[in-house]
Design an enzyme around this catalytic site. Structure first.
Site, PDB file in Angstrom:
ATOM      1  N   ASP A  27      -8.354  -5.539  13.440  1.00 42.64           N
ATOM      2  CA  ASP A  27      -8.046  -4.108  13.355  1.00 42.64           C
ATOM      3  C   ASP A  27      -7.440  -3.863  11.980  1.00 42.64           C
ATOM      4  O   ASP A  27      -6.260  -3.528  11.839  1.00 42.64           O
ATOM      5  CB  ASP A  27      -7.053  -3.741  14.471  1.00 42.64           C
ATOM      6  CG  ASP A  27      -6.572  -2.306  14.373  1.00 42.64           C
ATOM      7  OD1 ASP A  27      -5.559  -1.990  15.038  1.00 42.64           O
ATOM      8  OD2 ASP A  27      -7.184  -1.514  13.625  1.00 42.64           O
ATOM      9  N   SER A  28      -8.254  -4.092  10.954  1.00 47.17           N
ATOM     10  CA  SER A  28      -7.716  -4.037   9.586  1.00 47.17           C
ATOM     11  C   SER A  28      -8.082  -2.717   8.914  1.00 47.17           C
ATOM     12  O   SER A  28      -8.864  -1.932   9.435  1.00 47.17           O
ATOM     13  CB  SER A  28      -8.327  -5.183   8.756  1.00 47.17           C
ATOM     14  OG  SER A  28      -9.706  -4.905   8.533  1.00 47.17           O
TER      15      SER A  28
ATOM     16  N   GLN B 261       0.858  -1.197   0.000  1.00 48.71           N
ATOM     17  CA  GLN B 261       0.000   0.000   0.000  1.00 48.71           C
ATOM     18  C   GLN B 261       0.888   1.239   0.000  1.00 48.71           C
ATOM     19  O   GLN B 261       2.090   1.163   0.277  1.00 48.71           O
ATOM     20  CB  GLN B 261      -0.897   0.013   1.252  1.00 48.71           C
ATOM     21  CG  GLN B 261      -0.141  -0.194   2.560  1.00 48.71           C
ATOM     22  CD  GLN B 261      -0.957  -0.941   3.615  1.00 48.71           C
ATOM     23  OE1 GLN B 261      -2.196  -0.973   3.585  1.00 48.71           O
ATOM     24  NE2 GLN B 261      -0.257  -1.536   4.561  1.00 48.71           N
TER      25      GLN B 261
ATOM     26  N   PRO C 194      -5.298  -5.411   0.570  1.00 51.66           N
ATOM     27  CA  PRO C 194      -4.952  -6.611   1.349  1.00 51.66           C
ATOM     28  C   PRO C 194      -6.000  -6.981   2.394  1.00 51.66           C
ATOM     29  O   PRO C 194      -6.056  -8.109   2.852  1.00 51.66           O
ATOM     30  CB  PRO C 194      -3.620  -6.229   2.006  1.00 51.66           C
ATOM     31  CG  PRO C 194      -3.540  -4.761   1.972  1.00 51.66           C
ATOM     32  CD  PRO C 194      -4.316  -4.326   0.774  1.00 51.66           C
TER      33      PRO C 194
ATOM     34  N   GLY D   8      -3.117 -11.944   7.851  1.00 54.98           N
ATOM     35  CA  GLY D   8      -4.006 -12.389   8.924  1.00 54.98           C
ATOM     36  C   GLY D   8      -4.956 -13.477   8.491  1.00 54.98           C
ATOM     37  O   GLY D   8      -5.306 -14.354   9.288  1.00 54.98           O
TER      38      GLY D   8
HETATM   39  N1  SAM Z   1      -7.869   1.835  12.564  1.00 56.71           N
HETATM   40  C1  SAM Z   1      -7.677   1.612  11.147  1.00 56.71           C
HETATM   41  C2  SAM Z   1      -8.989   1.523  10.413  1.00 56.71           C
HETATM   42  O1  SAM Z   1     -10.031   1.405  11.064  1.00 56.71           O
HETATM   43  O2  SAM Z   1      -8.944   1.565   9.162  1.00 56.71           O
HETATM   44  C3  SAM Z   1      -6.841   0.377  10.967  1.00 56.71           C
HETATM   45  C4  SAM Z   1      -5.475   0.610  11.495  1.00 56.71           C
HETATM   46  S1  SAM Z   1      -4.230  -0.582  11.186  1.00 56.71           S
HETATM   47  C5  SAM Z   1      -2.987   0.488  10.618  1.00 56.71           C
HETATM   48  C6  SAM Z   1      -4.780  -1.460   9.750  1.00 56.71           C
HETATM   49  C7  SAM Z   1      -3.713  -2.452   9.353  1.00 56.71           C
HETATM   50  O3  SAM Z   1      -4.287  -3.597   8.724  1.00 56.71           O
HETATM   51  C8  SAM Z   1      -2.707  -1.894   8.337  1.00 56.71           C
HETATM   52  O4  SAM Z   1      -1.458  -1.728   8.962  1.00 56.71           O
HETATM   53  C9  SAM Z   1      -2.668  -2.949   7.225  1.00 56.71           C
HETATM   54  O5  SAM Z   1      -1.358  -3.173   6.718  1.00 56.71           O
HETATM   55  C10 SAM Z   1      -3.214  -4.153   7.940  1.00 56.71           C
HETATM   56  N2  SAM Z   1      -3.738  -5.217   7.062  1.00 56.71           N
HETATM   57  C11 SAM Z   1      -4.491  -5.074   5.952  1.00 56.71           C
HETATM   58  N3  SAM Z   1      -4.776  -6.283   5.416  1.00 56.71           N
HETATM   59  C12 SAM Z   1      -4.189  -7.220   6.225  1.00 56.71           C
HETATM   60  C13 SAM Z   1      -4.116  -8.643   6.209  1.00 56.71           C
HETATM   61  N4  SAM Z   1      -4.716  -9.360   5.238  1.00 56.71           N
HETATM   62  N5  SAM Z   1      -3.435  -9.268   7.193  1.00 56.71           N
HETATM   63  C14 SAM Z   1      -2.828  -8.553   8.186  1.00 56.71           C
HETATM   64  N6  SAM Z   1      -2.849  -7.190   8.258  1.00 56.71           N
HETATM   65  C15 SAM Z   1      -3.519  -6.535   7.277  1.00 56.71           C
END
Ligand code: SAM
Length: 276
Positions: A156-157, A32, A163, A139
């Site tokens: 918390d994605s 990203q 992704p 995840g």
């Molecule tokens: N609070 C934020 C929201 O509500 O959008 C989310 C915060 S946190 C930074 C979201 C995280 O999910 C990102 O760091 C992203 O890289 C991660 N992420 C996205 N898809 C994922 C996956 N398939 N497996 C693990 N992490 C993932």
């Protein structure tokens, strides 16, 4: 408007704009576009693919509301999994619960962890806690290979694009059910009722087909689309509405309180109708 402004379009016709003092880091990671900016109003802020993820000023709302309702509902949350959450905020809140023996974080993008530690130390500070295991990986794949392992799972994605798209599919929730122990429960951030009502209805329908107990709650997050953010829970045994607020210890929080625990689940009518 003089100066540099970042605008997040929350729909095709509506968005927010934030004054940026300087860009701290920007790169296209394997997964990203990652921007870390210093903003006038909300301090340092992490953006992913042009969407606000977290900011120093209002992060406490989201991170407290992902972690505390579930951890104050499950009587013995020894093993907790966080999917996503690379900024470390949910992990920080989980560490406030002494019953948690191990928290595993599975974040797909190591760069999020790296730059959150560098520019958001007040959020990422517990990622090095000895009770925390950090895994850089998908995840979805982690859930598939984890059977009967966790007491609480927190998703918390990012938004259901890129992704994180698989993390909003029914199969993922089925995988969560199987990754949870016999009395486990999960919570997921499920975006906002104003602009994503279809997603909220879909997730609610999916988890109702899988879990015997399902609950939803909202919180106010000024930098997130619409400001009203929604969380949905699926539980095999414990119901957050059956928790006696008097039994919830006061912890070092700035949004969540034992009194707010039950109140958060009282939804505005238009939101209640989405999850009926
Ligand atoms: N609070 C934020 C929201 O509500 O959008 C989310 C915060 S946190 C930074 C979201 C995280 O999910 C990102 O760091 C992203 O890289 C991660 N992420 C996205 N898809 C994922 C996956 N398939 N497996 C693990 N992490 C993932």
């Amino acid at each position: 408007m003089a100066g540099l402004w970042f605008t997040e379009k929350q729909t095709e016709n509506f968005g927010i704009t934030i004054k940026v003092n300087k860009t701290l880091h920007t790169e296209q990671t394997e997964f990203q576009k990652l921007d870390m900016v210093e903003t006038e109003e909300f301090g340092n802020m992490l953006l992913l693919d042009g969407m606000v993820m977290t900011s120093q000023v209002d992060e406490f709302v989201y991170h407290e509301m992902v972690a505390h309702p579930a951890l104050n509902t499950h009587p013995n949350p020894e093993h907790v999994l966080v999917v996503g959450g690379g900024d470390g905020g949910v992990i920080r809140e989980i560490m406030k619960h002494e019953k948690v023996k191990k928290a595993t974080l599975v974040e797909i993008d190591g760069k999020v962890i790296e730059y959150s530690k560098q520019y958001l130390p007040s959020i990422a500070g517990e990622l090095d806690n000895p009770r925390v295991e950090v895994i850089v990986g998908d995840g979805f794949m982690h859930i598939v290979k984890s059977k009967n392992q966790y007491d609480v799972i927190m998703v918390d994605s990012t938004e259901p694009v890129g992704p994180a798209a698989p993390l909003f599919e029914r199969g993922f929730y089925q995988g969560i059910y199987e990754a949870l122990k016999e009395d486990g429960m999960f919570v997921a951030q499920t975006d906002n009722p104003w602009f994503k009502s279809d997603l909220i209805r879909k997730v609610s329908k999916d988890i109702k087909e899988i879990f015997p107990i399902t609950r939803a709650y909202v919180a106010n997050i000024p930098t997130y689309p619409s400001g009203m953010w929604m969380f949905q829970m699926g539980s095999k045994k414990y119901d957050p509405l059956e928790v006696d607020a008097a039994s919830i210890p006061e912890r070092e929080t700035k949004y969540y309180t034992p009194r707010l625990h039950g109140a958060a689940f009282v939804l505005p009518k238009f939101v209640e109708d989405m999850v009926k």
